[in-house]
Enzyme design. Structure first.
Site, PDB file in Angstrom:
ATOM      1  N   ASN A 195     -71.492  -4.111  26.296  1.00  0.00           N
ATOM      2  CA  ASN A 195     -72.092  -2.783  26.241  1.00  0.00           C
ATOM      3  C   ASN A 195     -71.046  -1.816  25.694  1.00  0.00           C
ATOM      4  O   ASN A 195     -69.900  -2.192  25.458  1.00  0.00           O
ATOM      5  CB  ASN A 195     -72.634  -2.345  27.610  1.00  0.00           C
ATOM      6  CG  ASN A 195     -71.562  -2.281  28.681  1.00  0.00           C
ATOM      7  OD1 ASN A 195     -70.421  -1.881  28.425  1.00  0.00           O
ATOM      8  ND2 ASN A 195     -71.917  -2.683  29.897  1.00  0.00           N
ATOM      9  N   MET A 196     -71.436  -0.575  25.482  1.00  0.00           N
ATOM     10  CA  MET A 196     -70.532   0.371  24.832  1.00  0.00           C
ATOM     11  C   MET A 196     -69.280   0.621  25.667  1.00  0.00           C
ATOM     12  O   MET A 196     -68.172   0.739  25.119  1.00  0.00           O
ATOM     13  CB  MET A 196     -71.264   1.692  24.572  1.00  0.00           C
ATOM     14  CG  MET A 196     -70.533   2.613  23.613  1.00  0.00           C
ATOM     15  SD  MET A 196     -70.361   1.854  21.971  1.00  0.00           S
ATOM     16  CE  MET A 196     -69.202   2.976  21.208  1.00  0.00           C
ATOM     17  N   SER A 197     -69.435   0.683  26.970  1.00  0.00           N
ATOM     18  CA  SER A 197     -68.272   0.909  27.836  1.00  0.00           C
ATOM     19  C   SER A 197     -67.292  -0.251  27.750  1.00  0.00           C
ATOM     20  O   SER A 197     -66.068  -0.045  27.688  1.00  0.00           O
ATOM     21  CB  SER A 197     -68.731   1.105  29.288  1.00  0.00           C
ATOM     22  OG  SER A 197     -69.524   2.264  29.411  1.00  0.00           O
ATOM     23  N   GLU A 198     -67.823  -1.465  27.746  1.00  0.00           N
ATOM     24  CA  GLU A 198     -66.961  -2.646  27.649  1.00  0.00           C
ATOM     25  C   GLU A 198     -66.253  -2.694  26.301  1.00  0.00           C
ATOM     26  O   GLU A 198     -65.075  -3.057  26.216  1.00  0.00           O
ATOM     27  CB  GLU A 198     -67.796  -3.911  27.870  1.00  0.00           C
ATOM     28  CG  GLU A 198     -68.300  -4.063  29.300  1.00  0.00           C
ATOM     29  CD  GLU A 198     -69.375  -5.118  29.451  1.00  0.00           C
ATOM     30  OE1 GLU A 198     -69.548  -5.627  30.568  1.00  0.00           O
ATOM     31  OE2 GLU A 198     -70.065  -5.423  28.446  1.00  0.00           O
ATOM     32  N   ASP A 264     -78.650  -9.619  30.784  1.00  0.00           N
ATOM     33  CA  ASP A 264     -79.042 -11.028  30.893  1.00  0.00           C
ATOM     34  C   ASP A 264     -80.249 -11.314  30.008  1.00  0.00           C
ATOM     35  O   ASP A 264     -80.331 -12.365  29.357  1.00  0.00           O
ATOM     36  CB  ASP A 264     -79.394 -11.375  32.344  1.00  0.00           C
ATOM     37  CG  ASP A 264     -78.245 -11.130  33.305  1.00  0.00           C
ATOM     38  OD1 ASP A 264     -77.087 -11.250  32.874  1.00  0.00           O
ATOM     39  OD2 ASP A 264     -78.518 -10.827  34.480  1.00  0.00           O
TER      40      ASP A 264
END
Length: 479
Positions: A195-198, A264
């Site tokens: 995701n963008m944060s990761e 998922d």
């Protein structure tokens, strides 16, 4: 055009990763405790749902696909409940039981459609001997088309480098939902779905799209990745590939109810589609549609084929510009339709005096794919190519006539002697020329082939050409 969904019943995926049990306690809340200022929830229903890597497998099974799940669990009631539920859903499983650890469980207390609290029961499987896990993977991996790795940083995938090495040996695509800041361990994977944060935790804060693209390509090059699919919440998803422009998939949910397990679902649908031979663009499009459906549900959920189809067909009718476009807009609209899994056909020429030969040729070209791009030499380019007396019709008129043809989706001009730069920017699925061209001599042909496209030479009407028409007119004037 209606999007045709693949036959998910034939999908074939091996899932390995952190297995969890998502337990939900549902109840009513009508009072505050006398012991402490907290709500009292009177539990009236308990639901157990496979989570983590097990939810990836559940999503594939919900599509009707063939799937096997491998991972670590404890020797306890939670593991037994997982086995029972997975068996009911026709999911094959191989659990390596570790008696020193509990099965990871996340307990959520729900009331009035709100999550009151989450309690985690876990002990990470770090430093657990993974020999048995690796032996099971080696046995079953060759039987599957795609490997999906679900990493929640709970220890199951501490041996991920070895797993990737084995999958690459068997030439099996590796889709990973990553966790943490050590992406080096995923080196050699096919696709990562952070995701963008990761993503920003790895590359740093990205203030604009240009920086996202630059750092994504640096990351892919550094870790030998084919692609990154970045999930971006209400901004949808972005597919980035090393040698191609990014593809943007807009968010498809009308209302976000619960994002639990959405990642998922993305990995499950993406893996299932790729296992059927769908290209990366269409597979991501389907995964995005699935995510749009699952976030409208409460709790850890799955999607089925009918739900994906419902989102896909509505998305398909989104209007996009056609006709005469500049290069910037062309790249954008191509990105949009590629995200739908559509094939791009591209041809080029002067198209000075439009005639029967042009029309029949363009009709045949359109049959090769879904969208047809016609790149037209500018007036300056035409003069350099054909001589000072050409073109007969100026660029604006030539492009206007072409844009009026039903088989032509986009018309774009180029000022260079040839359209090689434009071809590289678009990277068409089919590059088409008419006449007696040799495939090896077509401008951009080698580059398109190198990027996985096709180069086609279509039969051209021998008695039809702008030059011959002009010559005939000149002869008639003399006579």
């Amino acid at each position: 055009m209606t999007v045709i969904l693949p036959d998910f019943l034939k999908s074939n995926v091996l899932v390995v990763g952190d297995i969890m049990l998502d337990r939900y306690w549902y109840g009513s809340t009508n009072k505050i405790s006398f012991e402490s200022p907290v709500p009292v929830v009177e539990i009236n229903n308990v639901i157990d749902i496979p989570g983590g890597a097990a939810n990836v497998a559940m999503n594939i099974a919900s599509l009707g696909g063939r799937v096997r799940l491998i991972g670590l669990v404890g020797v306890d009631d939670a593991a037994q409940r997982l086995k029972k539920r997975l068996t009911e859903c026709k999911i094959k499983w191989n659990f390596i039981s570790v008696d020193t650890h509990p099965t990871i469980m996340k307990l959520r207390v729900m009331s009035r459609n709100q999550q009151m609290i989450r309690l985690d029961f876990e002990k990470k499987f770090n430093n657990v001997n993974t020999d048995q896990l690796m032996n099971v993977i080696k046995v079953y991996l060759p039987q599957y088309k795609v490997l999906a790795l679900s990493d929640y940083a709970k220890g199951t995938l501490d041996c991920v480098e070895e797993i990737i090495k084995i999958a690459r040996f068997f030439k099996i695509p590796i889709i990973i939902d990553p966790k943490g800041v050590q992406f080096s361990k995923y080196k050699g994977a096919t696709i990562l779905t952070p995701n963008m944060s990761e993503f920003e935790a790895i590359v740093g804060f990205c203030s604009n799209e240009e920086i996202i693209i630059k750092r994504a390509k640096e990351l892919m090059n550094e870790y030998d990745l084919l692609a990154l699919l970045i999930t971006r919440s209400d901004q949808g998803m972005t597919l980035l590939q090393r040698s191609l422009d990014p593809l943007y998939f807009s968010a498809q949910s009308k209302e976000v109810y619960d994002v639990t397990g959405a990642g998922d679902t993305v990995v499950g649908v993406l893996s299932a589609a790729l296992s059927l031979g769908e290209n990366l663009e269409k597979s991501c499009f389907l995964a995005n549609a699935a995510a749009g459906s699952v976030v409208e549900k409460s709790g850890t959920s799955t999607v089925n084929v009918a739900e994906i189809n419902n989102v896909v067909q509505k998305y398909e009718y989104t209007k996009i510009p056609t006709g005469i476009v500049d290069r910037g807009l062309l790249k954008y609209v191509v990105s949009v339709v590629r995200g739908r899994g559509e094939k791009i056909v591209m041809t080029n020429g002067v198209f000075d005096i439009l005639h029967y030969g042009h029309i029949s040729y363009l009709m045949d070209a359109k049959k090769l794919g879904h969208r047809l791009i016609v790149a037209v030499n500018s007036d300056k380019s035409t003069r350099r190519l054909k001589g000072k007396h050409r073109p007969i019709n100026v660029l604006e008129r030539r492009m206007f006539v072409l844009s009026a043809l039903s088989m032509v989706d986009w018309v774009v001009s180029f000022d260079e002697d040839n359209p090689i730069q434009l071809i590289l920017e678009i990277s068409p699925d089919f590059l088409v020329k008419g006449g007696d061209y040799n495939v090896n001599n077509i401008v951009g042909g080698k580059e398109v082939l190198r990027q996985g496209g096709q180069v086609c030479v279509l039969k051209f009407q021998e008695d039809c050409s702008s030059s011959s028409i002009i010559d005939t007119m000149e002869i008639n004037e003399i006579n």
